[in-house]
Design a protein around this motif. Sequence first.
Motif, PDB file in Angstrom:
ATOM      1  N   MET A 280       6.090  17.482   7.513  1.00  0.00           N
ATOM      2  CA  MET A 280       4.692  17.595   8.247  1.00  0.00           C
ATOM      3  C   MET A 280       4.235  16.232   7.468  1.00  0.00           C
ATOM      4  SD  MET A 280       3.343  20.992   8.431  1.00  0.00           S
ATOM      5  CE  MET A 280       4.760  22.092   7.058  1.00  0.00           C
ATOM      6  N   VAL A 281       3.707  15.665   7.682  1.00  0.00           N
ATOM      7  CA  VAL A 281       2.371  14.504   7.049  1.00  0.00           C
ATOM      8  C   VAL A 281       1.666  14.593   8.158  1.00  0.00           C
ATOM      9  CG1 VAL A 281       3.029  11.327   6.580  1.00  0.00           C
ATOM     10  CG2 VAL A 281       5.278  13.278   6.592  1.00  0.00           C
ATOM     11  N   MET A 282       0.560  14.362   6.812  1.00  0.00           N
ATOM     12  CA  MET A 282      -0.796  13.331   7.202  1.00  0.00           C
ATOM     13  C   MET A 282      -1.658  13.060   6.361  1.00  0.00           C
ATOM     14  SD  MET A 282      -4.264  16.199   7.666  1.00  0.00           S
ATOM     15  CE  MET A 282      -5.453  16.417   5.741  1.00  0.00           C
ATOM     16  N   CYS A 283      -1.886  11.877   7.022  1.00  0.00           N
ATOM     17  CA  CYS A 283      -2.152  10.411   5.798  1.00  0.00           C
ATOM     18  C   CYS A 283      -3.518  10.054   6.379  1.00  0.00           C
ATOM     19  CB  CYS A 283      -1.339   9.621   5.157  1.00  0.00           C
ATOM     20  SG  CYS A 283      -0.244   8.640   6.524  1.00  0.00           S
ATOM     21  N   GLU A 284      -3.635   9.173   5.731  1.00  0.00           N
ATOM     22  CA  GLU A 284      -5.561   8.311   5.830  1.00  0.00           C
ATOM     23  C   GLU A 284      -4.755   7.700   7.437  1.00  0.00           C
ATOM     24  OE1 GLU A 284      -8.080   7.069   3.783  1.00  0.00           O
ATOM     25  OE2 GLU A 284      -8.384   8.825   2.408  1.00  0.00           O
ATOM     26  N   LEU A 285      -5.289   7.612   8.433  1.00  0.00           N
ATOM     27  CA  LEU A 285      -4.385   6.270   9.766  1.00  0.00           C
ATOM     28  C   LEU A 285      -4.849   5.275   8.653  1.00  0.00           C
ATOM     29  CD1 LEU A 285      -3.963   6.229  12.388  1.00  0.00           C
ATOM     30  CD2 LEU A 285      -6.342   6.210  12.887  1.00  0.00           C
ATOM     31  N   GLY A 286      -5.895   4.724   7.884  1.00  0.00           N
ATOM     32  CA  GLY A 286      -5.165   2.894   7.218  1.00  0.00           C
ATOM     33  C   GLY A 286      -4.087   3.269   6.852  1.00  0.00           C
TER      34      GLY A 286
ATOM     35  N   LEU B  65       7.131   3.551   8.744  1.00  0.00           N
ATOM     36  CA  LEU B  65       7.289   4.850   8.562  1.00  0.00           C
ATOM     37  C   LEU B  65       7.815   5.753  10.090  1.00  0.00           C
ATOM     38  CD1 LEU B  65       3.576   5.948   7.293  1.00  0.00           C
ATOM     39  CD2 LEU B  65       6.004   6.317   6.313  1.00  0.00           C
ATOM     40  N   ASP B  66       7.473   4.900  11.161  1.00  0.00           N
ATOM     41  CA  ASP B  66       8.213   5.201  12.590  1.00  0.00           C
ATOM     42  C   ASP B  66      10.228   5.252  12.362  1.00  0.00           C
ATOM     43  OD1 ASP B  66       5.479   5.685  13.277  1.00  0.00           O
ATOM     44  OD2 ASP B  66       5.673   4.186  14.493  1.00  0.00           O
TER      45      ASP B  66
ATOM     46  N   ALA C 169      -0.559   0.242   8.292  1.00  0.00           N
ATOM     47  CA  ALA C 169       0.069  -0.460   7.269  1.00  0.00           C
ATOM     48  C   ALA C 169       0.936  -0.057   6.814  1.00  0.00           C
ATOM     49  CB  ALA C 169      -1.525  -0.171   6.384  1.00  0.00           C
ATOM     50  N   ASN C 170       1.186   0.973   7.413  1.00  0.00           N
ATOM     51  CA  ASN C 170       2.477   1.089   6.937  1.00  0.00           C
ATOM     52  C   ASN C 170       4.004   1.538   8.120  1.00  0.00           C
ATOM     53  OD1 ASN C 170       3.822   0.892   3.570  1.00  0.00           O
ATOM     54  ND2 ASN C 170       1.441   1.549   3.956  1.00  0.00           N
TER      55      ASN C 170
ATOM     56  N   MET D 110       1.038  -1.060  -0.063  1.00  0.00           N
ATOM     57  CA  MET D 110       0.274   0.249   0.336  1.00  0.00           C
ATOM     58  C   MET D 110       0.963   1.295   0.117  1.00  0.00           C
ATOM     59  SD  MET D 110      -2.419   1.676   2.615  1.00  0.00           S
ATOM     60  CE  MET D 110      -4.238   0.707   2.482  1.00  0.00           C
ATOM     61  N   MET D 111       0.300   2.064  -0.528  1.00  0.00           N
ATOM     62  CA  MET D 111       1.109   3.338  -0.845  1.00  0.00           C
ATOM     63  C   MET D 111       0.484   4.406  -0.008  1.00  0.00           C
ATOM     64  SD  MET D 111       1.951   6.373  -3.617  1.00  0.00           S
ATOM     65  CE  MET D 111       1.303   5.847  -5.210  1.00  0.00           C
ATOM     66  N   VAL D 112       1.430   5.068   0.600  1.00  0.00           N
ATOM     67  CA  VAL D 112       1.018   6.102   1.637  1.00  0.00           C
ATOM     68  C   VAL D 112       0.986   7.486   1.035  1.00  0.00           C
ATOM     69  CG1 VAL D 112       1.211   7.216   3.972  1.00  0.00           C
ATOM     70  CG2 VAL D 112       2.430   5.312   3.083  1.00  0.00           C
TER      71      VAL D 112
END
Length: 122
Positions: free
Chosen positions: A93-99, A108-109, A103-104, A1-3
């Motif tokens: 800054m990053v904002m993405c859908e929680l799902g 990301l962390d 999934a990633n 899945m892409m973020v």
Amino acid sequence: MMVTNLISNPSAHVTLKPGEYTPITTIEKTPGTPYWCTVWLDVSGGSVTIDNCPGTFSKSQRIGWSFTSPIANPMSLRYKVVSGSPTVKVWNMVMCELGEYQANKALLDGLYFFDGDTMPRA
């Protein structure tokens, strides 16, 4: 899945103003959708709280929190002064859908020196 990063200019250095909402993106949110937001926060000269983000902050650090947007307005941040006369800036800054984040999450962390410009943007 892409973020997909929903922040239009992730590496912009944005100075926040106490008690005022400061826009950080031009992408509108979808009401009722859960999102993940993370920013590099630089606080100097005091301590603050960030609306909808747990904790009190008084140093430079990456913070992240999930939220469900009740409105479609673009993302903005607001802080409240806890002590002192702080200066507060955000960037990377990053904002993405929680799902997408969940999934990633490990990837990301693990990106400690992450800048939001390295992701595909909406």
